[in-house]
Write an enzyme that holds these catalytic residues in place. Structure first.
Site, PDB file in Angstrom:
ATOM      1  N   GLU A 147       1.567  -6.360 -27.747  1.00  0.00           N
ATOM      2  CA  GLU A 147       0.739  -6.024 -26.669  1.00  0.00           C
ATOM      3  C   GLU A 147       1.365  -6.412 -25.305  1.00  0.00           C
ATOM      4  OE1 GLU A 147      -2.984  -8.076 -25.827  1.00  0.00           O
ATOM      5  OE2 GLU A 147      -2.358  -9.607 -27.224  1.00  0.00           O
ATOM      6  N   GLN A 195      -0.862 -29.966 -33.597  1.00  0.00           N
ATOM      7  CA  GLN A 195      -1.006 -28.463 -33.826  1.00  0.00           C
ATOM      8  C   GLN A 195      -0.572 -28.156 -35.496  1.00  0.00           C
ATOM      9  OE1 GLN A 195       0.561 -26.439 -30.540  1.00  0.00           O
ATOM     10  NE2 GLN A 195       2.355 -27.666 -30.562  1.00  0.00           N
ATOM     11  N   ASP A 240       4.508 -23.417 -19.162  1.00  0.00           N
ATOM     12  CA  ASP A 240       4.708 -22.923 -20.223  1.00  0.00           C
ATOM     13  C   ASP A 240       3.930 -23.578 -21.469  1.00  0.00           C
ATOM     14  OD1 ASP A 240       5.712 -20.974 -22.075  1.00  0.00           O
ATOM     15  OD2 ASP A 240       7.775 -21.853 -22.062  1.00  0.00           O
ATOM     16  N   ASP A 282       3.289 -36.477 -22.731  1.00  0.00           N
ATOM     17  CA  ASP A 282       2.289 -35.801 -22.446  1.00  0.00           C
ATOM     18  C   ASP A 282       2.626 -35.443 -20.821  1.00  0.00           C
ATOM     19  OD1 ASP A 282      -0.099 -35.020 -20.838  1.00  0.00           O
ATOM     20  OD2 ASP A 282      -1.419 -36.783 -21.521  1.00  0.00           O
ATOM     21  N   CYS A 283       2.803 -34.025 -20.636  1.00  0.00           N
ATOM     22  CA  CYS A 283       3.370 -33.797 -19.214  1.00  0.00           C
ATOM     23  C   CYS A 283       2.463 -34.110 -17.934  1.00  0.00           C
ATOM     24  CB  CYS A 283       3.470 -32.187 -19.316  1.00  0.00           C
ATOM     25  SG  CYS A 283       2.036 -31.185 -19.096  1.00  0.00           S
ATOM     26  N   TYR A 343       9.911 -11.704 -22.877  1.00  0.00           N
ATOM     27  CA  TYR A 343       8.885 -12.473 -22.524  1.00  0.00           C
ATOM     28  C   TYR A 343       9.501 -13.695 -21.731  1.00  0.00           C
ATOM     29  CZ  TYR A 343       5.310 -16.416 -22.892  1.00  0.00           C
ATOM     30  OH  TYR A 343       4.384 -17.093 -22.717  1.00  0.00           O
ATOM     31  N   ASP A 345       9.453 -24.499 -27.366  1.00  0.00           N
ATOM     32  CA  ASP A 345      10.295 -23.380 -28.303  1.00  0.00           C
ATOM     33  C   ASP A 345      11.856 -23.312 -27.632  1.00  0.00           C
ATOM     34  OD1 ASP A 345      10.449 -21.355 -26.138  1.00  0.00           O
ATOM     35  OD2 ASP A 345       8.468 -21.093 -26.631  1.00  0.00           O
TER      36      ASP A 345
END
Lengths: 366, 366
Positions: B356, B152, B280, B259-260, B181, B205
């Site tokens: 939001e 990404q 997540d 890779d999970c 969050y 994160d």
């Protein structure tokens, strides 16, 4: 019904936009590609200038009008505008995304952007600005209430996610989502209100009074000038004000409808003192100098408030958006002018219905 | 440098816009008034149509270009566009407000609007959209970090009020402002993590891992595919992730880069079970049907996750913006398809950097 304006822009290599011939070449590519999406596209007008680049008007039956500018600095802007009657679907997101991607590729652009349609002329105004003048589109779907009192325009709007919102003179005031606003203003968990005497200046939405009463104060007096605001909030904002605006006087509190400065003067004359005074009045005006009616009002409030505070009392109030450095500095300068001298701390919170971080002040005698 | 586009609109009495003659009269008033602000204004082009009203292009030296439409339904739109080199001041707010007020008065309009300038072509993209495609202008003032991993595009942007923000493929992910969050995702204060075994899918994160470790779990294993995200967050988001991304293995936790799904398969084969699994990972895609790569991925994650959950275990995950009813319903339909059957509750929170309200899911075996 509303007009929709869709804004695209593309960063181009400067070599592709620096002279007229190159810009015309880009314009030709643009027109060819747009014709796939708008088959009846016509070029109505174009103009060129060495200093200001290319400009053109394209349209489909004079209905969808597309204007394009190619700036010699390597930027192309594209504005698509059409009228959308109620119930009709505009240009789809897929189409917009396709237009962006195809043009980006054809222009060999490494940066492009399109914004969702800007809806203009609708009955409900969904665009508001933050204290630092940023555009924010709200998910408002209903005007719940609208009135004009002798003091201000009062609106209750419904937001899908923020709930009912109070707007005074078209500015966001408080919404069902904003418990954090009241809790940060009152420093919940830090200040102890049990057995204390409290005066609220303003506070017509009732939220502060409602939250304070949960903390067992001895007595709260609230001085609010606008009866209509209280009626509207009592009816449409009970999520944040409970039923405190139903009654005007109980053993625990009294709501006085009137000019708070007049009542402060009366309290001063009577020698009445409070542990806490809350300034829950008009926001700090966005001006570059501390002059004008609102600043005079702020200074008057300060002066009178500290005269009704006990020596260890606190004056708690909201400031402004935390990015408004100039206005906040002016506000603090007014505090610095007070005699006897005061000192202050600040807290801040992101307030959902403001869509920004807000600053709050806690002022005590120095 | 950027192009500035300022959008005005005025609601007019239909009687003033319904035929060509009337529209020309309005256009004349408009031009006269605009000449006070733009003294060198020239009319470059105009067109008329009974169905689509009046359109005109005005400009000053081909620099500031103003387009105007007068729709027969009683709406006038005015778009002012000019190029603004770095360090130069554009049209002031006072000027815009004056233009609005004077035109409103001259048109005898009871509704008008102008939006702050839309800034186009700038290096930093300050406009993002909510999950339901509303425009939100951020107070981003700096690109702190930018990289492209094998998976990404990764950006850390600095917002004046939200702090550093992580963007993945140009979508808001998490910011320093967003403890709410993580706390809502993990149901802080409701769930008891003490002594529990936990698996995080994604979570690059580091915020969730950081907050979970404060609650004394027995062990947390985190499966994150993107090493570069973790490096960026470790460096620029330590406000929300502390130093948990510094080490990859301690007595309390292990971060596995990979890779999970592969690791979940391994856990299933080994019979390894968890009290909590956190999804997540990628947001739910905005599509109207549950097809495509991302939905397949979501289903795969669900199926494997429930196979590593203890019978009384919980799968906790984020959903989407709470206004995205269609997407949330599709998400819930995927949950309903699972065997053995599951049931779920939801919680929601207004996430500052998303601007939001977001929905979160708590899923258990039925």
């Amino acid at each position: 019904m509303a007009a929709h304006t869709i804004l695209f822009d593309f960063t181009l290599d400067k070599d592709k936009t620096s002279d007229e011939k190159q810009r015309l070449e880009v314009a030709k590519i643009l027109r060819n590609e747009l014709e796939h999406v708008f088959p009846q596209l016509e070029l109505a007008y174009s103009m060129e200038s060495p200093e200001n680049g290319y400009f053109a008007v394209l349209h489909e039956n004079k209905d969808t009008v597309i204007t394009c500018r190619i700036f010699q600095h390597g930027l192309l802007t594209l504005n698509v505008e059409y009228f959308l009657p109620d119930g009709k679907e505009g240009i789809s997101f897929d189409t917009m995304r396709t237009v962006e991607l195809i043009l980006r590729q054809k222009f060999d652009s490494d940066r492009s952007k399109y914004l969702p349609p800007i809806k203009r002329g609708g009955y409900i105004d969904i665009y508001m600005t933050s204290s630092d003048e940023r555009i924010i589109e709200y998910d408002i779907d209903q005007v719940v209430y609208e009135a004009r009192s002798p003091f201000q325009k009062i609106q209750i709007m419904h937001s899908k996610t923020l709930g009912n919102m109070l707007l005074l003179d078209e500015l966001q005031n408080i919404a069902e989502s904003d418990l954090i606003y009241t809790e940060t203003l009152m420093c919940r968990g830090v200040e102890n209100y049990e057995g204390k005497e409290i005066c609220i200046l303003g506070g017509g939405d009732g939220a502060l009074l409602y939250e304070l009463l949960k903390e067992n104060p001895k007595h709260v007096v609230m001085l609010e000038i606008d009866e209509i605001v209280m009626q509207a909030c009592n009816k449409y904002l009970s999520v944040i004000c409970g039923d405190v605006l139903e009654k005007r006087k109980t053993d625990q509190y009294e709501i006085i409808v009137g000019d708070c400065v007049e009542y402060l003067k009366k309290f001063i004359a009577d020698g009445r003192k409070f542990d806490y005074v809350f300034g829950d009045l008009t926001d700090i005006p966005i001006t570059d100098a501390p002059v004008g009616e609102t600043w005079d009002f702020i200074r008057t409030i300060f002066e009178h408030s500290f005269k009704v505070l006990k020596p260890d009392g606190k004056y708690l109030t909201h400031g402004n958006g935390s990015t408004c450095k100039v206005q906040l500095r002016l506000f603090e300068e007014q505090l610095d002018l007070l005699r006897p001298k005061v000192k202050y701390t600040t807290t801040k919170a992101f307030v959902p219905s403001f869509m920004e971080e807000w600053l709050f002040y806690q002022v005590t005698f120095a």
